[in-house]
Enzyme design. Structure first.
Site, PDB file in Angstrom:
ATOM      1  N   LYS A 172       0.827  -1.201   0.000  1.00 16.93           N
ATOM      2  CA  LYS A 172       0.000   0.000   0.000  1.00 16.93           C
ATOM      3  C   LYS A 172       0.871   1.263   0.000  1.00 16.93           C
ATOM      4  O   LYS A 172       1.881   1.337   0.699  1.00 16.93           O
ATOM      5  CB  LYS A 172      -0.909   0.016   1.233  1.00 16.93           C
ATOM      6  CG  LYS A 172      -1.887  -1.138   1.309  1.00 16.93           C
ATOM      7  CD  LYS A 172      -2.913  -1.087   0.199  1.00 16.93           C
ATOM      8  CE  LYS A 172      -3.980  -2.159   0.384  1.00 16.93           C
ATOM      9  NZ  LYS A 172      -4.975  -2.146  -0.713  1.00 16.93           N
ATOM     10  N   ASP A 200      -0.224   0.052  -4.561  1.00 20.57           N
ATOM     11  CA  ASP A 200      -1.671   0.285  -4.584  1.00 20.57           C
ATOM     12  C   ASP A 200      -1.999   1.536  -3.778  1.00 20.57           C
ATOM     13  O   ASP A 200      -1.792   1.568  -2.564  1.00 20.57           O
ATOM     14  CB  ASP A 200      -2.378  -0.938  -3.984  1.00 20.57           C
ATOM     15  CG  ASP A 200      -3.894  -0.838  -4.041  1.00 20.57           C
ATOM     16  OD1 ASP A 200      -4.417   0.159  -4.561  1.00 20.57           O
ATOM     17  OD2 ASP A 200      -4.556  -1.789  -3.558  1.00 20.57           O
ATOM     18  N   GLU A 226      -1.561   0.367  -8.879  1.00 16.49           N
ATOM     19  CA  GLU A 226      -2.969  -0.009  -8.773  1.00 16.49           C
ATOM     20  C   GLU A 226      -3.821   1.136  -8.235  1.00 16.49           C
ATOM     21  O   GLU A 226      -3.413   1.837  -7.312  1.00 16.49           O
ATOM     22  CB  GLU A 226      -3.099  -1.229  -7.862  1.00 16.49           C
ATOM     23  CG  GLU A 226      -4.502  -1.796  -7.770  1.00 16.49           C
ATOM     24  CD  GLU A 226      -4.516  -3.151  -7.095  1.00 16.49           C
ATOM     25  OE1 GLU A 226      -5.464  -3.412  -6.336  1.00 16.49           O
ATOM     26  OE2 GLU A 226      -3.585  -3.946  -7.331  1.00 16.49           O
ATOM     27  N   GLU A 252     -11.140  -3.071  -8.759  1.00 13.72           N
ATOM     28  CA  GLU A 252     -11.789  -3.707  -7.617  1.00 13.72           C
ATOM     29  C   GLU A 252     -13.074  -3.011  -7.203  1.00 13.72           C
ATOM     30  O   GLU A 252     -13.921  -3.618  -6.545  1.00 13.72           O
ATOM     31  CB  GLU A 252     -10.830  -3.781  -6.429  1.00 13.72           C
ATOM     32  CG  GLU A 252     -10.516  -2.437  -5.800  1.00 13.72           C
ATOM     33  CD  GLU A 252      -9.571  -2.569  -4.617  1.00 13.72           C
ATOM     34  OE1 GLU A 252     -10.026  -2.393  -3.476  1.00 13.72           O
ATOM     35  OE2 GLU A 252      -8.390  -2.845  -4.840  1.00 13.72           O
ATOM     36  N   ASP A 275     -13.343  -7.745  -9.001  1.00 12.51           N
ATOM     37  CA  ASP A 275     -13.615  -8.545  -7.809  1.00 12.51           C
ATOM     38  C   ASP A 275     -14.897  -9.316  -8.092  1.00 12.51           C
ATOM     39  O   ASP A 275     -15.969  -8.722  -8.232  1.00 12.51           O
ATOM     40  CB  ASP A 275     -13.776  -7.645  -6.578  1.00 12.51           C
ATOM     41  CG  ASP A 275     -13.851  -8.447  -5.290  1.00 12.51           C
ATOM     42  OD1 ASP A 275     -14.588  -9.459  -5.263  1.00 12.51           O
ATOM     43  OD2 ASP A 275     -13.182  -8.077  -4.323  1.00 12.51           O
ATOM     44  N   HIS A 302      -9.109  -9.166  -8.397  1.00 13.59           N
ATOM     45  CA  HIS A 302      -8.916  -8.693  -7.028  1.00 13.59           C
ATOM     46  C   HIS A 302      -9.551  -9.697  -6.073  1.00 13.59           C
ATOM     47  O   HIS A 302     -10.683 -10.140  -6.278  1.00 13.59           O
ATOM     48  CB  HIS A 302      -9.578  -7.319  -6.862  1.00 13.59           C
ATOM     49  CG  HIS A 302      -9.606  -6.815  -5.458  1.00 13.59           C
ATOM     50  ND1 HIS A 302     -10.697  -7.001  -4.620  1.00 13.59           N
ATOM     51  CD2 HIS A 302      -8.686  -6.134  -4.737  1.00 13.59           C
ATOM     52  CE1 HIS A 302     -10.446  -6.438  -3.453  1.00 13.59           C
ATOM     53  NE2 HIS A 302      -9.244  -5.909  -3.482  1.00 13.59           N
ATOM     54  N   GLU A 337      -4.601 -12.476  -6.875  1.00 11.55           N
ATOM     55  CA  GLU A 337      -4.169 -11.837  -5.635  1.00 11.55           C
ATOM     56  C   GLU A 337      -4.334 -12.789  -4.451  1.00 11.55           C
ATOM     57  O   GLU A 337      -5.354 -13.461  -4.316  1.00 11.55           O
ATOM     58  CB  GLU A 337      -4.992 -10.568  -5.405  1.00 11.55           C
ATOM     59  CG  GLU A 337      -4.602  -9.779  -4.178  1.00 11.55           C
ATOM     60  CD  GLU A 337      -5.312  -8.433  -4.102  1.00 11.55           C
ATOM     61  OE1 GLU A 337      -4.838  -7.572  -3.337  1.00 11.55           O
ATOM     62  OE2 GLU A 337      -6.327  -8.253  -4.807  1.00 11.55           O
TER      63      GLU A 337
END
Length: 384
Positions: A172, A200, A226, A252, A275, A302, A337
């Site tokens: 992150k 991300d 991301e 996502e 997702d 995702h 992922e």
């Protein structure tokens, strides 16, 4: 003789099983937009008149989808399993005022996943055989984590060792350029030059901030960036594509293939990340995969929920053709992922959870999704 129409297999009952794992405020972790102290989802069970149960996952906190169940039951109860696509689009068309960014789409995602599981069990076929066939026997997974944390002792430095068993990882960022550089530098120095590192930002930046962040971290060798921008900033993605220094991934928080087409048709992203517990299930996921093929973009689902969502993502990637390459010479197969945080909703909810070995997950060949919830675990994780 097998009845391939599935005429005898109809939906008799839909049951929702909310599940919740509480980390507590001290153990909260998350992204640039904020931390979470609990993780939850809803397991959707579709029972047929032939005695089969199929299971799927609906995204979101427990209760997020429950309010919509009575709304859709009249359409789904008694319907043939094989008619799920027509039912899905009928509901969207009839209720267009609702939009798609809501709990209804999460519920329909879980139903779609569960129907595919039931169809596979009904006909003795794994899900990947229902959505295009198996293009690969195993799928590569990357370690996903590197979260912001409430407890500094549980921060990035403490999380990095969990990536050692993976060929690639994602951390992150999104709290400012200087912090982005510090986090990426720490990951690179700790994990070494061979580790493939993605980042991300969870859409926490505007265009100028993303460009500054990209310029600053690109020298560290970043696989993809991301959610650099908000999902609603389609113009921003168009502007970013021409100036990006790192491949762009997102998806996502996009609902249905229609939203992905807005970014894939003009080719303003390099990687689509649906997702399946949110975007419309395996049916929409397959359509998004086909859009990726048409637009020469990469697909990487995702996954942040339960073991059912992970299994569905594995089947989707297993069925994604390697075009324009062939499987034997596929340079970079699509990733799935795999969250490296403690996640009992993935690891303890199923009788036999899928686990990576050497950075790969073997594609299940058992009928349906190839995994089965443990009913005692469903009850154990039920919110009290």
């Amino acid at each position: 003789m097998t009845d391939w129409t599935g005429g005898a297999a109809r939906i008799a009952r839909i049951t929702l099983h909310p599940v919740l794992h509480v980390m507590g405020e001290a153990g909260a972790y998350g992204m640039a937009r904020g931390l979470v102290a609990a993780r939850g989802a809803t397991i959707v069970e579709v029972e047929t008149n032939t005695g089969i149960s199929g299971f799927g996952e609906a995204w979101g906190p427990p209760g997020f989808t429950a309010a919509y169940l009575d709304f859709v039951l009249a359409d789904w109860r008694g319907a043939r399993l094989v008619d799920h696509g027509a039912l899905f689009h009928r509901l969207l068309a009839r209720n267009y005022h609702f939009g798609v960014q809501n709990g209804l789409m999460a519920l329909l995602s879980g139903i779609d996943m569960a129907v595919h599981d039931a169809l596979g069990k009904e006909h003795g076929l794994p899900v990947h055989a229902l959505i295009g066939g198996r293009a690969r026997d195993s799928v590569p997974v990357y370690g996903s984590g590197g979260y912001f944390t409430a407890d500094p002792a549980l921060g990035l430095q403490a999380q990095l060792p969990r990536f050692r068993d993976f060929p690639a990882c994602k951390i992150k960022i999104g709290r400012g350029v200087a912090d982005d550089v510090a986090r990426v530098r720490l990951a690179r120095e700790t994990l070494g030059p061979e580790m493939r590192i993605a980042v991300d930002a969870n859409g926490n930046y505007g265009l100028d901030q993303v460009l500054a962040s990209m310029r600053a971290i690109a020298p560290f060798g970043i696989e993809w960036y991301e959610e650099p921008l908000s999902p609603a900033d389609e113009e921003g993605y168009r502007a970013l594509m021409a100036r990006r220094e790192i491949p762009v991934a997102t998806g996502e928080a996009l609902y249905t293939a229609f939203a992905f087409d807005h970014l894939l048709a003009p080719r303003v992203i390099d990687m689509a990340q649906p997702d399946l517990a949110l975007c419309g299930g395996l049916s929409q996921g397959r359509l998004i995969g086909q859009l990726c093929t048409l637009r020469h973009a990469r697909l990487s689902p995702h996954v942040w929920g339960t073991g059912l969502g992970l299994a569905a993502a594995v089947h989707l990637v297993a069925a994604q053709p390697p075009y324009p390459a062939v499987t034997e010479s596929e340079v970079d197969p699509p990733w799935v992922e795999y969250d490296v945080a403690d996640n009992p909703l993935r690891d303890e909810l199923l009788r036999e959870p899928l686990r990576p070995v050497g950075g790969m997950i073997a594609v299940p060949d058992a009928p349906g999704l190839g995994v089965e919830p443990d009913r005692a675990a469903l009850e154990r994780f039920r919110p009290r």
